[in-house]
Motif scaffolding. Structure first.
Motif, PDB file in Angstrom:
ATOM      1  N   TYR A  62       0.837  -1.200   0.000  1.00 58.01           N
ATOM      2  CA  TYR A  62       0.000   0.000   0.000  1.00 58.01           C
ATOM      3  C   TYR A  62       0.878   1.258   0.000  1.00 58.01           C
ATOM      4  CZ  TYR A  62      -3.156  -3.606   1.664  1.00 58.01           C
ATOM      5  OH  TYR A  62      -3.873  -4.764   1.798  1.00 58.01           O
ATOM      6  N   PRO A  63       1.577   1.514  -1.098  1.00 56.63           N
ATOM      7  CA  PRO A  63       2.571   2.598  -1.104  1.00 56.63           C
ATOM      8  C   PRO A  63       2.000   4.009  -0.973  1.00 56.63           C
ATOM      9  CG  PRO A  63       2.313   1.675  -3.287  1.00 56.63           C
ATOM     10  CD  PRO A  63       1.520   0.806  -2.361  1.00 56.63           C
ATOM     11  N   ARG A  64       0.731   4.216  -1.259  1.00 57.40           N
ATOM     12  CA  ARG A  64       0.167   5.569  -1.216  1.00 57.40           C
ATOM     13  C   ARG A  64      -0.943   5.722  -0.173  1.00 57.40           C
ATOM     14  NH1 ARG A  64       2.555   7.824  -5.526  1.00 57.40           N
ATOM     15  NH2 ARG A  64       2.851   6.590  -7.384  1.00 57.40           N
ATOM     16  N   SER A  65      -0.928   4.872   0.805  1.00 59.16           N
ATOM     17  CA  SER A  65      -1.982   4.876   1.815  1.00 59.16           C
ATOM     18  C   SER A  65      -1.824   6.009   2.818  1.00 59.16           C
ATOM     19  CB  SER A  65      -1.954   3.542   2.551  1.00 59.16           C
ATOM     20  OG  SER A  65      -2.711   3.609   3.717  1.00 59.16           O
ATOM     21  N   ARG A  66      -2.913   6.341   3.478  1.00 61.13           N
ATOM     22  CA  ARG A  66      -2.852   7.344   4.538  1.00 61.13           C
ATOM     23  C   ARG A  66      -2.083   6.824   5.754  1.00 61.13           C
ATOM     24  NH1 ARG A  66      -6.832   7.140   8.847  1.00 61.13           N
ATOM     25  NH2 ARG A  66      -8.116   5.296   8.630  1.00 61.13           N
ATOM     26  N   TRP A  67      -1.839   5.536   5.796  1.00 62.46           N
ATOM     27  CA  TRP A  67      -1.096   4.928   6.903  1.00 62.46           C
ATOM     28  C   TRP A  67       0.406   4.905   6.623  1.00 62.46           C
ATOM     29  CZ3 TRP A  67      -3.559   3.527  11.317  1.00 62.46           C
ATOM     30  CH2 TRP A  67      -4.946   3.444  11.258  1.00 62.46           C
ATOM     31  N   ARG A  68       0.843   5.436   5.506  1.00 62.22           N
ATOM     32  CA  ARG A  68       2.263   5.397   5.135  1.00 62.22           C
ATOM     33  C   ARG A  68       3.174   5.971   6.226  1.00 62.22           C
ATOM     34  NH1 ARG A  68       5.355   4.108   0.941  1.00 62.22           N
ATOM     35  NH2 ARG A  68       7.357   5.185   0.728  1.00 62.22           N
ATOM     36  N   PRO A  69       2.866   7.120   6.828  1.00 58.47           N
ATOM     37  CA  PRO A  69       3.764   7.618   7.886  1.00 58.47           C
ATOM     38  C   PRO A  69       3.950   6.620   9.034  1.00 58.47           C
ATOM     39  CG  PRO A  69       2.263   9.351   7.196  1.00 58.47           C
ATOM     40  CD  PRO A  69       1.791   8.083   6.535  1.00 58.47           C
ATOM     41  N   ASP A  70       2.881   5.958   9.440  1.00 63.98           N
ATOM     42  CA  ASP A  70       3.005   4.946  10.494  1.00 63.98           C
ATOM     43  C   ASP A  70       3.907   3.808  10.047  1.00 63.98           C
ATOM     44  OD1 ASP A  70       1.329   6.266  12.273  1.00 63.98           O
ATOM     45  OD2 ASP A  70      -0.464   5.245  11.545  1.00 63.98           O
ATOM     46  N   ALA A  71       3.694   3.348   8.823  1.00 62.57           N
ATOM     47  CA  ALA A  71       4.501   2.245   8.306  1.00 62.57           C
ATOM     48  C   ALA A  71       5.971   2.654   8.180  1.00 62.57           C
ATOM     49  CB  ALA A  71       3.948   1.776   6.965  1.00 62.57           C
ATOM     50  N   LEU A  72       6.229   3.876   7.722  1.00 57.47           N
ATOM     51  CA  LEU A  72       7.616   4.361   7.628  1.00 57.47           C
ATOM     52  C   LEU A  72       8.270   4.400   9.007  1.00 57.47           C
ATOM     53  CD1 LEU A  72       7.196   7.313   5.117  1.00 57.47           C
ATOM     54  CD2 LEU A  72       8.553   5.235   4.744  1.00 57.47           C
ATOM     55  N   TYR A  73       7.522   4.891   9.979  1.00 54.40           N
ATOM     56  CA  TYR A  73       8.054   4.986  11.345  1.00 54.40           C
ATOM     57  C   TYR A  73       8.421   3.608  11.879  1.00 54.40           C
ATOM     58  CZ  TYR A  73       8.126   5.512  16.400  1.00 54.40           C
ATOM     59  OH  TYR A  73       8.487   5.456  17.720  1.00 54.40           O
ATOM     60  N   PHE A  74       7.492   2.670  11.815  1.00 61.97           N
ATOM     61  CA  PHE A  74       7.759   1.348  12.367  1.00 61.97           C
ATOM     62  C   PHE A  74       8.820   0.605  11.564  1.00 61.97           C
ATOM     63  CE2 PHE A  74       3.474   2.005  14.237  1.00 61.97           C
ATOM     64  CZ  PHE A  74       3.874   1.965  15.549  1.00 61.97           C
ATOM     65  N   ALA A  75       8.785   0.711  10.241  1.00 59.51           N
ATOM     66  CA  ALA A  75       9.787   0.039   9.415  1.00 59.51           C
ATOM     67  C   ALA A  75      11.180   0.597   9.706  1.00 59.51           C
ATOM     68  CB  ALA A  75       9.442   0.186   7.933  1.00 59.51           C
ATOM     69  N   GLY A  76      11.288   1.918   9.797  1.00 59.08           N
ATOM     70  CA  GLY A  76      12.585   2.542  10.002  1.00 59.08           C
ATOM     71  C   GLY A  76      13.136   2.365  11.402  1.00 59.08           C
ATOM     72  N   ARG A  77      12.348   2.711  12.399  1.00 59.19           N
ATOM     73  CA  ARG A  77      12.833   2.630  13.782  1.00 59.19           C
ATOM     74  C   ARG A  77      13.145   1.188  14.169  1.00 59.19           C
ATOM     75  NH1 ARG A  77      10.576   1.876  18.946  1.00 59.19           N
ATOM     76  NH2 ARG A  77      11.907   2.756  20.554  1.00 59.19           N
ATOM     77  N   ALA A  78      12.250   0.282  13.842  1.00 61.22           N
ATOM     78  CA  ALA A  78      12.461  -1.116  14.217  1.00 61.22           C
ATOM     79  C   ALA A  78      13.664  -1.706  13.478  1.00 61.22           C
ATOM     80  CB  ALA A  78      11.194  -1.931  13.945  1.00 61.22           C
ATOM     81  N   ALA A  79      13.823  -1.370  12.205  1.00 58.85           N
ATOM     82  CA  ALA A  79      14.994  -1.862  11.465  1.00 58.85           C
ATOM     83  C   ALA A  79      16.278  -1.328  12.090  1.00 58.85           C
ATOM     84  CB  ALA A  79      14.895  -1.476   9.992  1.00 58.85           C
ATOM     85  N   ALA A  80      16.278  -0.055  12.476  1.00 53.01           N
ATOM     86  CA  ALA A  80      17.460   0.530  13.111  1.00 53.01           C
ATOM     87  C   ALA A  80      17.790  -0.195  14.409  1.00 53.01           C
ATOM     88  CB  ALA A  80      17.232   2.013  13.377  1.00 53.01           C
ATOM     89  N   LEU A  81      16.779  -0.443  15.223  1.00 53.15           N
ATOM     90  CA  LEU A  81      17.011  -1.099  16.506  1.00 53.15           C
ATOM     91  C   LEU A  81      17.355  -2.575  16.358  1.00 53.15           C
ATOM     92  CD1 LEU A  81      14.258   0.698  18.584  1.00 53.15           C
ATOM     93  CD2 LEU A  81      16.721   1.142  18.571  1.00 53.15           C
ATOM     94  N   ALA A  82      17.026  -3.142  15.203  1.00 59.42           N
ATOM     95  CA  ALA A  82      17.410  -4.524  14.916  1.00 59.42           C
ATOM     96  C   ALA A  82      18.805  -4.579  14.275  1.00 59.42           C
ATOM     97  CB  ALA A  82      16.383  -5.184  13.998  1.00 59.42           C
TER      98      ALA A  82
END
Length: 124
Positions: free
Chosen positions: A61-81
């Motif tokens: 869902y690349p253009r969804s209204r939920w994109r900011p949430d997905a970016l946050y969780f994908a980025g922060r969690a990947a960094a912490l992993a």
């Protein structure tokens, strides 16, 4: 008639999408809780799961209204992993495009800074 057949599909797609964000949030919270208790290996696994779940939402869902949430969780969690190659572009996009709450932006900034330190690029 056509609309009646389309409505359930839209509802199912919306639920599947929200479910992905819900699962990413849950895995990230679990990682935070485990990290606070000093269970670093288990925390890393939870963060990796959160990142993968959020990443799947971004792909589907690349253009969804939920994109900011997905970016946050994908980025922060990947960094912490420890997956900074994946985390850096997600966090950068989140920080430059999102109008999220200050706490979330601060956490994303800290995760990005941790990646830059790991990559020996602290001045960025």
């Amino acid at each position: 008639m056509r609309l009646a057949r389309l409505a359930p599909l839209v509802l199912i797609a919306g639920c599947a999408y929200y479910n992905g964000i819900y699962n990413a949030r849950s895995a990230a919270r679990s990682g935070d809780r485990l990290a606070r208790r000093g269970e670093n290996d288990a925390a890393t696994r939870s963060y990796a799961l959160a990142a993968a779940t959020a990443e799947s939402v971004l792909v589907r869902y690349p253009r969804s209204r939920w994109r900011p949430d997905a970016l946050y969780f994908a980025g922060r969690a990947a960094a912490l992993a420890g997956h900074c190659a994946t985390a850096t572009p997600r966090l950068t996009e989140f920080l430059t495009t999102s109008r999220s709450a200050a706490e979330r932006r601060a956490r994303a900034s800290i995760a990005l800074a941790a990646c830059r330190l790991q990559e020996r690029r602290p001045a960025d």
